[in-house]
Write a protein that holds these residues in place. Structure first.
Motif, PDB file in Angstrom:
ATOM      1  N   ARG A 219     -67.951  -0.227 -62.955  1.00 57.69           N
ATOM      2  CA  ARG A 219     -68.869   0.881 -63.854  1.00 57.69           C
ATOM      3  C   ARG A 219     -67.736   1.523 -64.486  1.00 57.69           C
ATOM      4  N   SER A 220     -67.860   1.903 -65.848  1.00 60.65           N
ATOM      5  CA  SER A 220     -67.032   2.538 -66.582  1.00 60.65           C
ATOM      6  C   SER A 220     -67.640   3.312 -67.632  1.00 60.65           C
ATOM      7  N   LEU A 221     -67.003   4.344 -67.986  1.00 57.97           N
ATOM      8  CA  LEU A 221     -67.461   5.436 -69.142  1.00 57.97           C
ATOM      9  C   LEU A 221     -66.342   5.558 -69.946  1.00 57.97           C
ATOM     10  N   ALA A 222     -66.812   5.721 -71.341  1.00 56.76           N
ATOM     11  CA  ALA A 222     -65.864   5.850 -72.421  1.00 56.76           C
ATOM     12  C   ALA A 222     -66.267   6.999 -73.491  1.00 56.76           C
ATOM     13  N   ILE A 223     -65.344   7.392 -74.103  1.00 57.94           N
ATOM     14  CA  ILE A 223     -65.417   8.221 -75.274  1.00 57.94           C
ATOM     15  C   ILE A 223     -64.351   7.963 -76.487  1.00 57.94           C
ATOM     16  N   PRO A 224     -64.811   8.419 -77.653  1.00 60.80           N
ATOM     17  CA  PRO A 224     -63.907   8.080 -78.581  1.00 60.80           C
ATOM     18  C   PRO A 224     -62.805   9.040 -78.712  1.00 60.80           C
ATOM     19  N   ALA A 225     -61.559   8.701 -79.196  1.00 59.18           N
ATOM     20  CA  ALA A 225     -60.471   9.704 -79.282  1.00 59.18           C
ATOM     21  C   ALA A 225     -60.114   9.676 -80.787  1.00 59.18           C
ATOM     22  N   PHE A 226     -59.883  11.143 -81.165  1.00 61.63           N
ATOM     23  CA  PHE A 226     -59.662  11.203 -82.652  1.00 61.63           C
ATOM     24  C   PHE A 226     -58.308  12.002 -82.728  1.00 61.63           C
ATOM     25  N   ASP A 227     -57.443  11.687 -83.707  1.00 60.70           N
ATOM     26  CA  ASP A 227     -56.398  12.734 -83.830  1.00 60.70           C
ATOM     27  C   ASP A 227     -56.830  14.016 -84.928  1.00 60.70           C
ATOM     28  N   GLY A 228     -55.937  14.732 -85.002  1.00 65.94           N
ATOM     29  CA  GLY A 228     -56.216  16.268 -85.610  1.00 65.94           C
ATOM     30  C   GLY A 228     -56.717  16.026 -86.970  1.00 65.94           C
ATOM     31  N   ASN A 229     -56.417  14.954 -87.839  1.00 66.35           N
ATOM     32  CA  ASN A 229     -57.217  15.074 -89.015  1.00 66.35           C
ATOM     33  C   ASN A 229     -58.505  13.855 -88.973  1.00 66.35           C
ATOM     34  N   GLY A 230     -59.078  13.894 -87.726  1.00 67.70           N
ATOM     35  CA  GLY A 230     -60.374  13.062 -87.579  1.00 67.70           C
ATOM     36  C   GLY A 230     -60.219  11.630 -87.366  1.00 67.70           C
ATOM     37  N   ARG A 231     -59.232  11.177 -87.759  1.00 64.43           N
ATOM     38  CA  ARG A 231     -58.947   9.761 -87.718  1.00 64.43           C
ATOM     39  C   ARG A 231     -59.080   9.047 -86.341  1.00 64.43           C
ATOM     40  N   LEU A 232     -59.977   8.090 -86.335  1.00 68.63           N
ATOM     41  CA  LEU A 232     -60.259   7.172 -85.021  1.00 68.63           C
ATOM     42  C   LEU A 232     -58.975   6.585 -84.435  1.00 68.63           C
ATOM     43  N   LEU A 233     -58.526   7.054 -83.228  1.00 67.66           N
ATOM     44  CA  LEU A 233     -57.259   6.463 -82.621  1.00 67.66           C
ATOM     45  C   LEU A 233     -57.861   5.175 -81.656  1.00 67.66           C
ATOM     46  N   GLY A 234     -59.014   5.292 -81.092  1.00 66.25           N
ATOM     47  CA  GLY A 234     -59.347   4.350 -80.363  1.00 66.25           C
ATOM     48  C   GLY A 234     -60.437   4.915 -79.515  1.00 66.25           C
ATOM     49  N   ALA A 235     -60.628   4.207 -78.123  1.00 68.75           N
ATOM     50  CA  ALA A 235     -61.547   4.732 -77.160  1.00 68.75           C
ATOM     51  C   ALA A 235     -60.508   4.922 -75.762  1.00 68.75           C
ATOM     52  N   ILE A 236     -61.080   6.032 -75.076  1.00 70.11           N
ATOM     53  CA  ILE A 236     -60.511   6.380 -73.572  1.00 70.11           C
ATOM     54  C   ILE A 236     -61.457   6.093 -72.711  1.00 70.11           C
ATOM     55  N   ASN A 237     -61.135   5.672 -71.485  1.00 65.93           N
ATOM     56  CA  ASN A 237     -62.490   5.286 -70.558  1.00 65.93           C
ATOM     57  C   ASN A 237     -61.686   5.591 -69.134  1.00 65.93           C
ATOM     58  N   ILE A 238     -62.615   5.744 -68.244  1.00 69.23           N
ATOM     59  CA  ILE A 238     -62.336   5.622 -66.786  1.00 69.23           C
ATOM     60  C   ILE A 238     -63.211   4.569 -66.255  1.00 69.23           C
ATOM     61  N   SER A 239     -62.648   3.759 -65.408  1.00 74.29           N
ATOM     62  CA  SER A 239     -63.243   2.766 -64.708  1.00 74.29           C
ATOM     63  C   SER A 239     -63.120   2.525 -63.130  1.00 74.29           C
ATOM     64  N   THR A 240     -64.311   2.507 -62.365  1.00 76.92           N
ATOM     65  CA  THR A 240     -64.374   2.701 -61.202  1.00 76.92           C
ATOM     66  C   THR A 240     -65.214   1.482 -60.548  1.00 76.92           C
ATOM     67  N   ASN A 241     -65.361   1.649 -59.292  1.00 79.89           N
ATOM     68  CA  ASN A 241     -66.161   0.751 -58.419  1.00 79.89           C
ATOM     69  C   ASN A 241     -67.525   1.260 -58.321  1.00 79.89           C
ATOM     70  N   ALA A 242     -68.464   0.664 -58.629  1.00 81.61           N
ATOM     71  CA  ALA A 242     -70.011   1.046 -58.300  1.00 81.61           C
ATOM     72  C   ALA A 242     -70.308   1.438 -57.084  1.00 81.61           C
TER      73      ALA A 242
END
Length: 263
Positions: free
Chosen positions: A212-235
């Motif tokens: 089971r995992s959860l993710a959100i987008p990560a942006f830099d200070g100029n609003g550029r998309l760097l990628g997504a960061i997540n937390i993954s765990t056991n259901a």
């Protein structure tokens, strides 16, 4: 990076398209975990090249130090790592994000990662692994997973323009991994539009039973998309309510720190 696809992207029949370079990279990518050592015939078969063409590329890569040859077999040489290292070095934000991922693991005892979109897959470019193992495969920097069935992939797909999303849904093949895997394209579209609206994605045992995992987008200070960061765990250990009520605010806090400290 997850830059939008440009309309002026070269096509294989364009006069500026270097076919030899594309073919050389294709030969490198033919080697993977299931095929670490191959004969000339095997490389030719995996790339769709004839033996003479595959041989020229293999010998050229061997001369440049990217491929090793042992009797009849070819394998990648350590110099290939320089290609990946160039990406990591050019994107100096990675070390900053790595620290935040490690902070997440230290605080809640769960794995946390940074991923970027590459075609129809999400690639792990930074990771802080918890002690417990979540999947049958080992997740590490460089691991590629289908974007459609991962929380990071869905967050990144939701960042695409409508035209890019339409093109993705047109070409993607949705495989079934568990009984929870979304394989209907209309359902996936609705899911991605919801992710776009709410700003986060949850993948509940769609890629691997118990994951089971959860993710959100990560942006830099100029609003550029760097990628997504997540937390993954056991259901079995973390329910969906905990994922959104406790873990989501933590991810949002780290994303804000990334935005503040990466320019």
């Amino acid at each position: 990076m997850n830059a939008p696809i440009q309309e002026d992207t070269l096509q294989p029949d364009d006069r500026d398209f270097v076919t030899a370079l594309a073919s050389g990279l294709e030969v490198i990518l033919a080697f993977d975990g299931a095929n670490p050592r191959m004969t000339l015939s095997e490389v030719a078969a995996r790339t769709g090249m004839n033996r003479a063409r595959a041989r020229r590329f293999l010998l050229t890569l061997h001369a440049l130090g990217y491929v090793r040859k042992q009797q009849r077999y070819f394998e990648l040489a350590p110099k290939v790592l320089q290609l990946g290292y160039s990406f990591l070095s050019a994107n100096n934000y990675r070390s900053v994000i790595q620290q935040y991922l490690e902070d997440i693991t230290a605080e809640i005892g769960e794995s946390s990662s940074l991923g970027v979109l590459d075609g129809d897959e999400v690639i792990y470019v930074a990771r802080s692994a918890a002690k417990h193992r979540l999947m049958a495969i080992t997740l590490s920097v460089g691991t590629r997973l289908p974007a459609a069935h991962t929380s990071m992939g869905r967050v990144l797909l939701a960042q695409l323009s409508d035209a890019e999303l339409d093109a993705y849904l047109e070409r993607v093949v949705l495989e079934r991994y568990t009984d929870k895997t979304v394989t209907d394209k209309a359902e996936l579209r609705a899911c991605l539009l919801k992710v776009r609206q709410q700003g986060y994605a949850v993948s509940d045992q769609e890629l691997d039973s118990g994951l089971r995992s959860l993710a959100i987008p990560a942006f830099d200070g100029n609003g550029r998309l760097l990628g997504a960061i997540n937390i993954s765990t056991n259901a079995a250990r973390i329910d969906l309510d905990t994922l959104t009520s406790r873990f989501l605010p933590l991810l949002q806090q780290k994303a804000e720190l990334i935005r503040t400290h990466v320019s």
